[in-house]
Motif scaffolding. Structure first.
Motif, short mmCIF file in Angstrom:
data_model
loop_
_atom_site.label_atom_id
_atom_site.label_comp_id
_atom_site.label_asym_id
_atom_site.label_seq_id
_atom_site.Cartn_x
_atom_site.Cartn_y
_atom_site.Cartn_z
N THR A 213 0.85 -1.20 0.00
CA THR A 213 0.00 0.00 0.00
C THR A 213 0.88 1.24 0.00
N GLY B 152 1.97 2.04 8.05
CA GLY B 152 1.48 1.16 7.00
C GLY B 152 1.78 1.62 5.60
N ALA C 20 -5.07 8.81 6.28
CA ALA C 20 -4.92 7.45 6.84
C ALA C 20 -6.24 6.68 6.74
N ARG C 21 -7.35 7.38 6.95
CA ARG C 21 -8.65 6.72 6.84
C ARG C 21 -8.90 6.26 5.41
N GLU C 22 -8.55 7.10 4.44
CA GLU C 22 -8.73 6.71 3.04
C GLU C 22 -7.88 5.49 2.69
N LEU C 23 -6.68 5.44 3.23
CA LEU C 23 -5.82 4.28 2.97
C LEU C 23 -6.43 3.01 3.56
N ARG C 24 -7.02 3.12 4.75
CA ARG C 24 -7.67 1.95 5.34
C ARG C 24 -8.86 1.50 4.49
N THR C 25 -9.61 2.47 3.95
CA THR C 25 -10.74 2.14 3.09
C THR C 25 -10.27 1.44 1.82
N ARG D 285 -7.50 -0.36 1.50
CA ARG D 285 -7.10 -1.72 1.87
C ARG D 285 -8.32 -2.62 2.02
N ALA D 286 -9.36 -2.10 2.63
CA ALA D 286 -10.59 -2.88 2.82
C ALA D 286 -11.21 -3.26 1.49
N GLU E 190 -9.16 -6.08 0.06
CA GLU E 190 -9.42 -7.33 0.79
C GLU E 190 -10.78 -7.91 0.42
#
Length: 499
Positions: free
Chosen positions: A6, A23, A261-266, A268-269, A272
């Motif tokens: 990522t 991350g 950071a929130r956008e990066l988590r979204t 990744r989700a 996945e």
């Protein structure tokens, strides 16, 4: 294919936030904004931590009718070596047109414009990509772009065009799912169909970015949050193949680090979720295949109990032979051999012959005609949507105003609230010829000579700014340079002339 993980687009405005963000496996830097001899400290620190840095070019013009400029290729290679990058990336786009090839003035778009999906354009692009591959020290990956307009008479879909490009050159693909969404809104193209036609094994990594819609047109701004439709396309892609890397692009209007950071988590989700969907689909497909195999085995056993003349024979070796007027043999080797000896397996394409100049000239004339209509106000070429071309023309002028304000931030300060209006008036019918920094000088000169500024502080400051940056001697055919020469020479001992 190297696994990247990522990443996020590195920009000076968010350099500190990127360094602190957990991350982050890799970053991408705009190649033209990086000086190999003076790498930003932030990039050096990231490299020391083992973070991969990839230079992303925006001005090479692989889709131009002319061959890639050797100097630009050398600069891109130098950046790849300075950053220790595993690959470099560029765009499937044209950025300039005209010149000796078409015996017309050379024009610059200052933007990535779509190449027509025709055989001529594909032949030119393939040769240009091979030239670039030979000049670069690491592999090249090329990106699909977003477009506001479509060429008339296109011969291939986007997926078919990209498939042939990768097949003929071996180039890797940087798939921008935000651009697939843009082309869906603006050109009615189905992202799922494009993904289905792509050579997924050629994907180097994936871009994700935001934009906005206005009056039925999607603008790929890289300045807004990633919308759900883009994430859905990312999930679809990830259900088909595990992308080696996924990167968030943000070029302006930067949010707080927590929002990035929130956008990066979204993101990744979404990847996945696609992986889970793909695994489930493969499991279901495997189960259906297993059931079909068992059914076939039972049918074969039953058929073997009663043998008739001319019947089909199923053997335990997995080979089925049918006799008749045509013979087809499936051997399980992965090669489909048909009557007459035709094989479906691909053989490497032979080395191509040199591309004729006539092909480049045809493409060059078409590109020059379109670009001239966009930036110089010439008639719209036949077959183009006039309304959509007008939207693109205004977008190019607005982008010029924004970028000039960044490379020459003194101009908006000097002109105040009137800067944008003055620049857009200047840009009408005045194409960019020498890049954004030269555009800033040309704008200042035109403003001073045009009499838009009366004598006063703003005019004095603008004149001083122009003289300080226009060189130690007046430029040819520059009336302002001739008028200001005496004053400039008097200050040369005291003022450093900056270009």
């Amino acid at each position: 294919m190297r696994r990247l993980g990522t990443g996020i687009g590195w920009r000076p405005e968010i350099a500190d936030a990127v360094e602190r963000m957990p991350g982050i496996d890799w970053v991408e830097a705009v190649a033209e904004n990086v000086c190999p001899g003076h790498l930003p400290d932030s990039l050096l620190r990231l490299r020391e931590r083992g973070v991969t840095v990839i230079p992303h070019g925006v001005s090479l013009g692989l889709g131009d009718a002319e061959r890639p400029d050797a100097g630009r290729l050398a600069a891109l290679a130098e950046r790849a070596e300075a950053l220790g990058s595993p690959l470099v990336t560029e765009h499937i786009a044209f950025v300039r047109a005209g010149g000796p090839l078409t015996a017309s003035p050379r024009l610059e778009a200052g933007h990535l414009l779509p190449v027509p999906r025709t055989r001529d354009a594909l032949d030119v692009l393939c040769e240009n990509v091979r030239i670039a591959q030979d000049a670069l020290p690491v592999p090249l990956a090329v990106e699909n772009i977003a477009a506001l307009l479509a060429w008339p008479g296109e011969e291939m879909t986007e997926g078919q065009f990209l498939y042939e490009l990768a097949d003929r050159t071996g180039v890797r693909l940087l798939i921008d799912v935000a651009n697939l969404h843009t082309n869906h809104v603006n050109r009615g193209e189905d992202p799922a169909k494009a993904l289905a036609e792509l050579p997924l094994e050629a994907i180097a990594y994936v871009h994700v970015a935001g934009g906005f819609e206005r009056d039925g047109v999607w603008h790929d701004s890289h300045a807004h949050p990633v919308p759900r439709p883009v994430l859905d396309i990312l999930t679809d892609l990830a259900s088909r193949v595990s992308p080696p890397g996924v990167l968030l692009e943000r070029d302006e209007n930067f949010p707080e680090p927590a929002e990035l950071a929130r956008e990066l988590r979204t993101i990744r989700a979404a990847v996945e979720a696609g992986g889970r969907e793909g695994a489930l689909a493969r499991a279901c497909s495997s189960a259906r295949s297993h059931d079909a195999t068992e059914t076939g085995t039972r049918t074969g056993a039953e058929a073997g109990a009663e043998t008739r003349t001319g019947s089909a024979t199923a053997t335990g070796a997995g080979t089925a032979t049918a006799t008749g007027t045509g013979t087809a043999t499936a051997t399980g080797t992965g090669t489909d051999t048909r009557a007459g000896g035709e094989s479906a397996s691909r053989t490497p394409e032979p080395a191509p012959a040199a591309l004729g100049e006539a092909t480049r000239q045809r493409l060059g004339l078409a590109q020059a005609s379109l670009l001239s209509a966009l930036v110089a106000g010439t008639p719209v070429p036949e077959g183009f949507d006039r309304v959509r071309l007008g939207v693109q023309s205004r977008a190019l002028a607005a982008k010029r105003a924004d970028v000039v304000a960044k490379v020459a931030p003194e101009l908006p300060l000097i002109l105040g609230s009137g800067y944008r209006t003055a620049f857009l008036a200047y840009a009408q019918g005045r194409p960019m010829h020498g890049g954004y920094r030269q555009d800033a000088l040309d704008f200042a000169e035109a403003t001073l000579l045009g009499g838009r500024l009366t004598e006063g502080r703003a005019r004095r400051e603008l004149r001083r700014w122009w003289l300080d940056r226009s060189g130690p001697a007046p430029r040819p055919k520059s009336r302002l340079g001739q008028v200001g020469r005496a004053g400039r020479m008097g200050r040369m001992g005291r003022t450093l002339i900056r270009r």
